[in-house]
Design a protein around this motif. Sequence first.
Motif, PDB file in Angstrom:
ATOM      1  N   THR A  70       0.840  -1.204   0.000  1.00  0.00           N
ATOM      2  CA  THR A  70       0.000   0.000   0.000  1.00  0.00           C
ATOM      3  C   THR A  70       0.874   1.253   0.000  1.00  0.00           C
ATOM      4  O   THR A  70       0.629   2.218  -0.726  1.00  0.00           O
ATOM      5  CB  THR A  70      -0.914   0.013   1.252  1.00  0.00           C
ATOM      6  N   PHE A  71       1.923   1.215   0.813  1.00  0.00           N
ATOM      7  CA  PHE A  71       2.824   2.363   0.919  1.00  0.00           C
ATOM      8  C   PHE A  71       3.513   2.631  -0.424  1.00  0.00           C
ATOM      9  O   PHE A  71       3.569   3.759  -0.904  1.00  0.00           O
ATOM     10  CB  PHE A  71       3.853   2.089   2.019  1.00  0.00           C
ATOM     11  N   MET A  72       4.041   1.555  -1.032  1.00  0.00           N
ATOM     12  CA  MET A  72       4.751   1.738  -2.311  1.00  0.00           C
ATOM     13  C   MET A  72       3.830   2.300  -3.380  1.00  0.00           C
ATOM     14  O   MET A  72       4.191   3.175  -4.161  1.00  0.00           O
ATOM     15  CB  MET A  72       5.324   0.403  -2.802  1.00  0.00           C
ATOM     16  N   ASP A  73       2.622   1.754  -3.410  1.00  0.00           N
ATOM     17  CA  ASP A  73       1.673   2.195  -4.436  1.00  0.00           C
ATOM     18  C   ASP A  73       1.362   3.681  -4.278  1.00  0.00           C
ATOM     19  O   ASP A  73       1.348   4.433  -5.253  1.00  0.00           O
ATOM     20  CB  ASP A  73       0.380   1.380  -4.319  1.00  0.00           C
ATOM     21  N   THR A  74       1.145   4.096  -3.015  1.00  0.00           N
ATOM     22  CA  THR A  74       0.796   5.491  -2.769  1.00  0.00           C
ATOM     23  C   THR A  74       1.983   6.403  -3.084  1.00  0.00           C
ATOM     24  O   THR A  74       1.846   7.437  -3.736  1.00  0.00           O
ATOM     25  CB  THR A  74       0.377   5.664  -1.296  1.00  0.00           C
ATOM     26  N   LEU A  75       3.150   5.965  -2.632  1.00  0.00           N
ATOM     27  CA  LEU A  75       4.353   6.769  -2.865  1.00  0.00           C
ATOM     28  C   LEU A  75       4.568   6.997  -4.359  1.00  0.00           C
ATOM     29  O   LEU A  75       4.841   8.120  -4.808  1.00  0.00           O
ATOM     30  CB  LEU A  75       5.561   6.050  -2.248  1.00  0.00           C
ATOM     31  N   ILE A  76       4.426   5.939  -5.137  1.00  0.00           N
ATOM     32  CA  ILE A  76       4.711   6.069  -6.568  1.00  0.00           C
ATOM     33  C   ILE A  76       3.684   6.962  -7.257  1.00  0.00           C
ATOM     34  O   ILE A  76       4.025   7.765  -8.131  1.00  0.00           O
ATOM     35  CB  ILE A  76       4.846   4.686  -7.226  1.00  0.00           C
ATOM     36  N   ALA A  77       2.421   6.881  -6.825  1.00  0.00           N
ATOM     37  CA  ALA A  77       1.415   7.783  -7.405  1.00  0.00           C
ATOM     38  C   ALA A  77       1.781   9.233  -7.087  1.00  0.00           C
ATOM     39  O   ALA A  77       1.734  10.105  -7.959  1.00  0.00           O
ATOM     40  CB  ALA A  77       0.031   7.456  -6.859  1.00  0.00           C
ATOM     41  N   LEU A  78       2.188   9.484  -5.844  1.00  0.00           N
ATOM     42  CA  LEU A  78       2.518  10.863  -5.461  1.00  0.00           C
ATOM     43  C   LEU A  78       3.747  11.361  -6.220  1.00  0.00           C
ATOM     44  O   LEU A  78       3.791  12.504  -6.692  1.00  0.00           O
ATOM     45  CB  LEU A  78       2.738  10.962  -3.942  1.00  0.00           C
ATOM     46  N   VAL A  79       4.745  10.483  -6.343  1.00  0.00           N
ATOM     47  CA  VAL A  79       5.956  10.885  -7.083  1.00  0.00           C
ATOM     48  C   VAL A  79       5.613  11.178  -8.546  1.00  0.00           C
ATOM     49  O   VAL A  79       6.032  12.201  -9.107  1.00  0.00           O
ATOM     50  CB  VAL A  79       7.049   9.781  -6.986  1.00  0.00           C
ATOM     51  N   ALA A  80       4.804  10.287  -9.147  1.00  0.00           N
ATOM     52  CA  ALA A  80       4.431  10.505 -10.555  1.00  0.00           C
ATOM     53  C   ALA A  80       3.701  11.835 -10.694  1.00  0.00           C
ATOM     54  O   ALA A  80       3.966  12.613 -11.620  1.00  0.00           O
ATOM     55  CB  ALA A  80       3.552   9.366 -11.063  1.00  0.00           C
ATOM     56  N   GLY A  81       2.803  12.105  -9.762  1.00  0.00           N
ATOM     57  CA  GLY A  81       2.059  13.370  -9.803  1.00  0.00           C
ATOM     58  C   GLY A  81       3.002  14.559  -9.690  1.00  0.00           C
ATOM     59  O   GLY A  81       2.916  15.514 -10.471  1.00  0.00           O
ATOM     60  N   LEU A  82       3.938  14.491  -8.731  1.00  0.00           N
ATOM     61  CA  LEU A  82       4.867  15.611  -8.529  1.00  0.00           C
ATOM     62  C   LEU A  82       5.716  15.857  -9.771  1.00  0.00           C
ATOM     63  O   LEU A  82       5.940  17.006 -10.174  1.00  0.00           O
ATOM     64  CB  LEU A  82       5.778  15.325  -7.328  1.00  0.00           C
ATOM     65  N   VAL A  83       6.182  14.767 -10.379  1.00  0.00           N
ATOM     66  CA  VAL A  83       7.021  14.906 -11.579  1.00  0.00           C
ATOM     67  C   VAL A  83       6.224  15.599 -12.684  1.00  0.00           C
ATOM     68  O   VAL A  83       6.656  16.605 -13.260  1.00  0.00           O
ATOM     69  CB  VAL A  83       7.513  13.515 -12.060  1.00  0.00           C
ATOM     70  N   ILE A  84       5.035  15.070 -12.955  1.00  0.00           N
ATOM     71  CA  ILE A  84       4.248  15.610 -14.072  1.00  0.00           C
ATOM     72  C   ILE A  84       3.856  17.056 -13.820  1.00  0.00           C
ATOM     73  O   ILE A  84       4.020  17.921 -14.689  1.00  0.00           O
ATOM     74  CB  ILE A  84       3.003  14.731 -14.297  1.00  0.00           C
ATOM     75  N   PHE A  85       3.370  17.348 -12.618  1.00  0.00           N
ATOM     76  CA  PHE A  85       2.937  18.722 -12.356  1.00  0.00           C
ATOM     77  C   PHE A  85       4.116  19.699 -12.311  1.00  0.00           C
ATOM     78  O   PHE A  85       3.963  20.860 -12.688  1.00  0.00           O
ATOM     79  CB  PHE A  85       2.089  18.802 -11.087  1.00  0.00           C
ATOM     80  N   SER A  86       5.284  19.245 -11.850  1.00  0.00           N
ATOM     81  CA  SER A  86       6.446  20.148 -11.873  1.00  0.00           C
ATOM     82  C   SER A  86       6.763  20.560 -13.301  1.00  0.00           C
ATOM     83  O   SER A  86       6.992  21.738 -13.592  1.00  0.00           O
ATOM     84  CB  SER A  86       7.691  19.464 -11.292  1.00  0.00           C
ATOM     85  N   PHE A  87       6.769  19.571 -14.210  1.00  0.00           N
ATOM     86  CA  PHE A  87       7.044  19.888 -15.611  1.00  0.00           C
ATOM     87  C   PHE A  87       5.976  20.829 -16.172  1.00  0.00           C
ATOM     88  O   PHE A  87       6.276  21.791 -16.870  1.00  0.00           O
ATOM     89  CB  PHE A  87       7.116  18.616 -16.460  1.00  0.00           C
ATOM     90  N   LEU A  88       4.721  20.516 -15.861  1.00  0.00           N
ATOM     91  CA  LEU A  88       3.632  21.339 -16.413  1.00  0.00           C
ATOM     92  C   LEU A  88       3.698  22.770 -15.909  1.00  0.00           C
ATOM     93  O   LEU A  88       3.626  23.718 -16.682  1.00  0.00           O
ATOM     94  CB  LEU A  88       2.272  20.756 -16.016  1.00  0.00           C
ATOM     95  N   PHE A  89       3.854  22.921 -14.580  1.00  0.00           N
ATOM     96  CA  PHE A  89       3.839  24.278 -14.004  1.00  0.00           C
ATOM     97  C   PHE A  89       5.064  25.083 -14.422  1.00  0.00           C
ATOM     98  O   PHE A  89       5.014  26.298 -14.507  1.00  0.00           O
ATOM     99  CB  PHE A  89       3.726  24.219 -12.480  1.00  0.00           C
ATOM    100  N   GLU A  90       6.172  24.379 -14.669  1.00  0.00           N
ATOM    101  CA  GLU A  90       7.383  25.071 -15.106  1.00  0.00           C
ATOM    102  C   GLU A  90       7.100  25.928 -16.341  1.00  0.00           C
ATOM    103  O   GLU A  90       7.654  26.977 -16.526  1.00  0.00           O
ATOM    104  CB  GLU A  90       8.470  24.021 -15.412  1.00  0.00           C
ATOM    105  N   PHE A  91       6.194  25.416 -17.192  1.00  0.00           N
ATOM    106  CA  PHE A  91       5.903  26.167 -18.419  1.00  0.00           C
ATOM    107  C   PHE A  91       4.473  26.688 -18.465  1.00  0.00           C
ATOM    108  O   PHE A  91       3.908  26.914 -19.535  1.00  0.00           O
ATOM    109  CB  PHE A  91       6.224  25.306 -19.643  1.00  0.00           C
ATOM    110  N   GLY A  92       3.910  26.807 -17.281  1.00  0.00           N
ATOM    111  CA  GLY A  92       2.607  27.465 -17.181  1.00  0.00           C
ATOM    112  C   GLY A  92       1.451  26.733 -17.842  1.00  0.00           C
ATOM    113  O   GLY A  92       0.454  27.345 -18.205  1.00  0.00           O
ATOM    114  N   ALA A  93       1.565  25.398 -17.991  1.00  0.00           N
ATOM    115  CA  ALA A  93       0.446  24.673 -18.611  1.00  0.00           C
ATOM    116  C   ALA A  93      -0.644  24.373 -17.577  1.00  0.00           C
ATOM    117  O   ALA A  93      -0.397  24.420 -16.378  1.00  0.00           O
ATOM    118  CB  ALA A  93       0.949  23.369 -19.219  1.00  0.00           C
ATOM    119  N   GLN A  94      -1.818  24.066 -18.077  1.00  0.00           N
ATOM    120  CA  GLN A  94      -2.942  23.775 -17.190  1.00  0.00           C
ATOM    121  C   GLN A  94      -2.940  22.307 -16.767  1.00  0.00           C
ATOM    122  O   GLN A  94      -2.694  21.428 -17.585  1.00  0.00           O
ATOM    123  CB  GLN A  94      -4.262  24.050 -17.930  1.00  0.00           C
ATOM    124  N   PRO A  95      -3.246  22.039 -15.487  1.00  0.00           N
ATOM    125  CA  PRO A  95      -3.244  20.641 -15.049  1.00  0.00           C
ATOM    126  C   PRO A  95      -4.510  19.872 -15.430  1.00  0.00           C
ATOM    127  O   PRO A  95      -4.522  18.653 -15.407  1.00  0.00           O
ATOM    128  CB  PRO A  95      -3.152  20.753 -13.525  1.00  0.00           C
TER     129      PRO A  95
END
Length: 448
Positions: free
Chosen positions: A252-277
Amino acid sequence: MKIQRFSKIGFILAAAGSAVGLGNIWKFPYMTGEYGGGAFVAVYLITIAFIGFAVMIAEMLIGALGRADTVTSFERVAPKKKEWWRFAGFMGFNGIIIMTFYSVVIGWIFYYLFLVFGGLPQSTQEAKGIFNDLVANQVLIQIFFHTVAVILVGYIVYRGIKGGIEKINLILMPALMIILFGLLLYAFSLEGFSKALKFMFEPRWEDLNSEAFIRAIGHSFFTLSLGMGAIMTYAASLPKDASIPKTAFIVTFMDTLIALVAGLVIFSFLFEFGAQPSQGPGLVFISLPTILNNFGTLGTVFAFLFFLALAFAGITSAISLVEPVVQYLIDRFKFTRAKAVIVISLVYWIVGIGAILSYSNAWGKIFSIGGKPLFDILEYTTDSILLPLGGFLIAVFVGYVLQKERAYKYVGKEMGRRAFLIWRFSIRYIAPLALIFMMLNLMGIIKI
Ligand code: PFF
């Protein structure tokens, strides 16, 4: 009926491999984006902690006590009126329904692995054009990559628990984690990172509408692979000395961690260039490649690594969707493993082609029912009806039918009395009520 056993680490990685899938890297980020960020993440985390984790323990318990396919496990574990519970075991078939579209999405990912080398799209318009053209017009390309996914997954399942499933998870899971954490390290250095953190972890409760609330509960089940016998079937091969609560916690922990990491990676890239989530299911196929284009060659490498991680996650989950029915055909109908894999693969391969056609311009109408494409119907049926129903049956079975002493012996002793009582309370009351509520809501019978 000879069941092979995983090694301890093999079991953890296989169960985590099942849980960590397209649900974490593709679905979780786009749902978080669509439903407004922090508040959605908060509901998702609370559901995982109070319901998902408890049902995960319950599902592992049935498998570890039954030591067989899902149907036989229910029969064996039920103290009396065994035949009543036989039907509950049929939840393994949900996996095949999920596979009909899951394998199509894995096919899209394979296609994108090639595509990124031809250059990333320059604009969202171009990226949209590529994705929409694939889905609406490129039927043959999709069927080709869907077929590749079916054959690959079929071959791994054919090799069995030790030679196929354990082995592939031992390689792909660590590889997936290295890629994702590597991308996270890079994301740290971006200005978009702090915006991503804020977006995901600062709940704005006013954004949480009832739909977001229900979808967060539903997704927590999908992401943990609960309610269709995947975890149960793997747990039938649980090594003798493995601890169920501990293993369930790690998974359960691994699954949650990986979802959060994936989210952080994607949103960091998106926000870096001002795209909409909030771009919906196209988020990783449309926005991400466009954004990565800004990084030049490095962007192509990132895009490739990202889709590779997505492919790995998809494959390790897909094998857990197919294995329950294969094990069932072997145990109950004396199929050889090869025959079971071929029959099952053919079924979801054919329906999967229907799902592909249902999105196409040329065939869409024929493969739709009541104006809804077959693809969406399959996804909706599993997400909203079959998985919650399976989760409900598991909770009721372990909470009310399985003797309390037996449950205590296998999981309670390790957890300690207080934790056991809390777990049992969740299984008996919180999980069944939440699941029924959610199903009725999604079917439109009640509305909040
Ligand atoms: N947990 C997988 C994901 O997040 O993509 C999907 C899944 C796999 C659901 C296996 C159900 C299952 F039994």
